[in-house]
Design a protein around this motif. Structure first.
Motif, PDB file in Angstrom:
ATOM      1  N   SER A   1       0.828  -1.206   0.000  1.00  0.00           N
ATOM      2  CA  SER A   1       0.000   0.000   0.000  1.00  0.00           C
ATOM      3  C   SER A   1       0.865   1.260   0.000  1.00  0.00           C
ATOM      4  CB  SER A   1      -0.963   0.004   1.190  1.00  0.00           C
ATOM      5  OG  SER A   1      -0.261   0.104   2.405  1.00  0.00           O
TER       6      SER A   1
ATOM      7  N   LEU B   1       2.112   1.741  -3.614  1.00  0.00           N
ATOM      8  CA  LEU B   1       1.042   2.260  -4.474  1.00  0.00           C
ATOM      9  C   LEU B   1       0.739   3.724  -4.178  1.00  0.00           C
ATOM     10  CD1 LEU B   1      -1.401  -0.771  -4.607  1.00  0.00           C
ATOM     11  CD2 LEU B   1      -0.008   0.150  -6.455  1.00  0.00           C
TER      12      LEU B   1
ATOM     13  N   THR C   1       1.196   6.805  -6.845  1.00  0.00           N
ATOM     14  CA  THR C   1       0.071   7.694  -7.133  1.00  0.00           C
ATOM     15  C   THR C   1       0.478   9.151  -6.940  1.00  0.00           C
ATOM     16  OG1 THR C   1      -1.488   5.989  -6.439  1.00  0.00           O
ATOM     17  CG2 THR C   1      -2.313   8.239  -6.539  1.00  0.00           C
TER      18      THR C   1
END
Length: 82
Positions: free
Chosen positions: A51, A54, A58
């Motif tokens: 996580s 990611l 982003t």
């Protein structure tokens, strides 16, 4: 989080899931339950790492100022090495 854990388990235990798919639907469900219930702290930490990666990707993609800062830092490091 549970779906993320299942994806990570699937990646690390692909052959087990593949064999369970050939054996039938009940075997797949049993394997998923067995792997989720027997997984330890490594699964939690790998989910947190995934996580974080990611989230960082982003930020890099959606915010040009962060992308520019990273590119500037990389250029400076390359100049320091040369």
């Amino acid at each position: 989080m549970l779906i993320g854990r299942i994806i990570i388990l699937f990646l690390f235990n692909f052959t087990v899931f593949k064999e369970a798919l050939y054996l039938g639907k009940g075997h797949l469900k049993d394997e998923i339950i067995l792997l989720v219930s027997n997984s330890g702290d490594w699964l939690i930490w790998s989910t947190i790492a995934a996580s974080s990666i990611l989230y960082s990707l982003t930020l890099y993609k959606d915010h040009p100022e962060i992308k520019e800062f990273i590119h500037t830092q990389v250029k400076q490091k390359r100049q320091d090495i040369d």
